[in-house]
Design a protein around this motif. Structure first.
Motif, PDB file in Angstrom:
ATOM      1  N   ASN A 126       3.907  32.748  -4.035  1.00  0.00           N
ATOM      2  CA  ASN A 126       4.247  31.916  -5.200  1.00  0.00           C
ATOM      3  C   ASN A 126       3.580  32.414  -6.477  1.00  0.00           C
ATOM      4  OD1 ASN A 126       5.951  30.038  -3.910  1.00  0.00           O
ATOM      5  ND2 ASN A 126       4.188  28.939  -3.079  1.00  0.00           N
ATOM      6  N   ARG A 127       3.203  33.670  -6.490  1.00  0.00           N
ATOM      7  CA  ARG A 127       2.534  34.232  -7.667  1.00  0.00           C
ATOM      8  C   ARG A 127       3.537  34.400  -8.809  1.00  0.00           C
ATOM      9  NH1 ARG A 127      -1.239  39.292  -6.369  1.00  0.00           N
ATOM     10  NH2 ARG A 127      -2.254  37.658  -5.123  1.00  0.00           N
ATOM     11  N   SER A 128       3.085  34.146 -10.049  1.00  0.00           N
ATOM     12  CA  SER A 128       3.954  34.264 -11.227  1.00  0.00           C
ATOM     13  C   SER A 128       3.601  35.519 -12.012  1.00  0.00           C
ATOM     14  CB  SER A 128       3.817  33.031 -12.127  1.00  0.00           C
ATOM     15  OG  SER A 128       2.567  33.035 -12.792  1.00  0.00           O
ATOM     16  N   ASP A 129       4.482  35.847 -12.959  1.00  0.00           N
ATOM     17  CA  ASP A 129       4.262  37.049 -13.779  1.00  0.00           C
ATOM     18  C   ASP A 129       3.514  36.741 -15.066  1.00  0.00           C
ATOM     19  OD1 ASP A 129       6.148  35.694 -15.250  1.00  0.00           O
ATOM     20  OD2 ASP A 129       7.597  37.339 -15.345  1.00  0.00           O
ATOM     21  N   GLY A 130       3.097  35.507 -15.259  1.00  0.00           N
ATOM     22  CA  GLY A 130       2.383  35.132 -16.478  1.00  0.00           C
ATOM     23  C   GLY A 130       3.299  34.741 -17.621  1.00  0.00           C
ATOM     24  N   ALA A 131       4.613  34.874 -17.416  1.00  0.00           N
ATOM     25  CA  ALA A 131       5.575  34.535 -18.473  1.00  0.00           C
ATOM     26  C   ALA A 131       6.500  33.412 -18.022  1.00  0.00           C
ATOM     27  CB  ALA A 131       6.389  35.765 -18.864  1.00  0.00           C
ATOM     28  N   GLY A 132       6.085  32.670 -17.004  1.00  0.00           N
ATOM     29  CA  GLY A 132       6.893  31.540 -16.547  1.00  0.00           C
ATOM     30  C   GLY A 132       7.858  31.857 -15.430  1.00  0.00           C
TER      31      GLY A 132
END
Length: 309
Positions: A126-132
């Motif tokens: 469930n890791r995100s790319d930091g941009a939503g």
């Protein structure tokens, strides 16, 4: 033929004004460095410059989208590396669980450690790319794409991958279901297994007390085999992310060349040849000086000037 002094005066004045306008135009071109500053200067060149400007803007937009894709794939490649490391640690715990001297309490401790690894793996998924955006959200997900449910981990994202608008296929995310829930099942050709189901089954069996050694050995062997298949699946997806990064380098090279070509075309269409422009300016300045002297002489060609003498 008689030429009146008024006609000569008007002619010299018009010539002086024309020369002055030409000199001013040349001076403005030198100051701006542009041969074409408005469409009326050269309609064909102005149109070519606009086309080049549009091509340059498209290349910049595609490069921006490509950079977003590269960042996402770098993060994805790192996340898949972390997932592979976690699965390797899980396999090592299962190997330890096969120790014949271990009793129920030791195997239960190993199961608790395995549960911690399982939860860490879910966090990676469930890791995100930091941009939503979620790295494994497929074609899009507003919430973490994988979640625990009554029957195990389920996928809430949209299957497939989300691509950036970079002119070519450049992914922003990949299919988390394919990564974490559909590894090839080594015991069933054509079937698939979930990384979380493989770990949950092993945890449940290790937590069960009083099992005979043969059953424990079967649990260990099956879990190691399944986790190996899951780990191989992670490696395959990680290779895809690496391929996407390599492809991004090639796309960047092509887009950079397109941008460079557009800038060169625009420069060719509207920029000034400074050597030629300076020579032209000097010629027009000489012409203006001559027209000014002529106008000064014509001003003195008056009947009153002759009468003074």
């Amino acid at each position: 033929m008689r030429i009146s002094s008024a006609y000569a005066f008007e002619t010299s004045l018009a010539n002086l004004q024309r020369r002055q306008s030409q000199l001013s135009e040349a001076q403005e071109q030198l100051t701006s460095g542009k041969r074409v500053r408005k469409a009326s200067d050269d309609p064909a060149a102005a149109a070519a410059a606009e086309r080049a400007l549009a091509a340059n803007a498209r290349a910049e937009a595609h490069l921006s989208a490509l950079n977003a894709s590269r960042n996402a794939m770098q993060l994805t490649e790192g996340a898949l590396g972390d997932a592979g490391d976690l699965m390797q640690r899980a396999r090592e715990l299962m190997v330890s669980a096969g120790n014949g001297t271990y009793g129920d309490s030791e195997r239960q401790s190993l199961a608790e450690a395995l549960r911690g690894i399982r939860n860490d793996l879910l966090a990676v998924a469930n890791r995100s790319d930091g941009a939503g955006r979620y790295l494994f959200g497929g074609q899009g997900s507003d919430t973490p794409p994988l979640r625990d449910a009554a029957g195990g981990v389920v996928y809430d994202g949209s299957p497939g991958q989300l691509n950036a608008a970079a002119g070519e296929v450049t992914p922003l995310s990949i299919d988390g279901a394919g990564v974490f829930l559909r590894a090839p099942d080594p015991a069933n050709a054509g079937g698939t297994i979930s990384a979380f189901d493989a770990m949950d089954t092993a945890i449940s069996e290790l937590m069960t007390p009083g099992r005979p050694s043969t059953a424990v050995a079967q649990t260990v062997a099956t879990a190691i085999e399944r986790m190996g298949a899951v780990q191989g699946n992670f490696s395959g997806w990680r290779a895809r992310a690496g391929e996407a990064l390599n492809r991004a380098d090639g796309i960047e090279s092509r887009l950079s060349q397109t941008k460079l070509d557009a800038q060169r075309d625009r420069s060719t269409a509207e920029d000034l040849d400074m050597v030629e422009a300076i020579s032209d300016f000097q010629g027009k300045q000489t012409g203006y000086d001559a027209a000014l002297k002529t106008y000064s002489m014509v001003q003195r060609m008056s009947l009153f000037d002759y009468m003074k003498t």
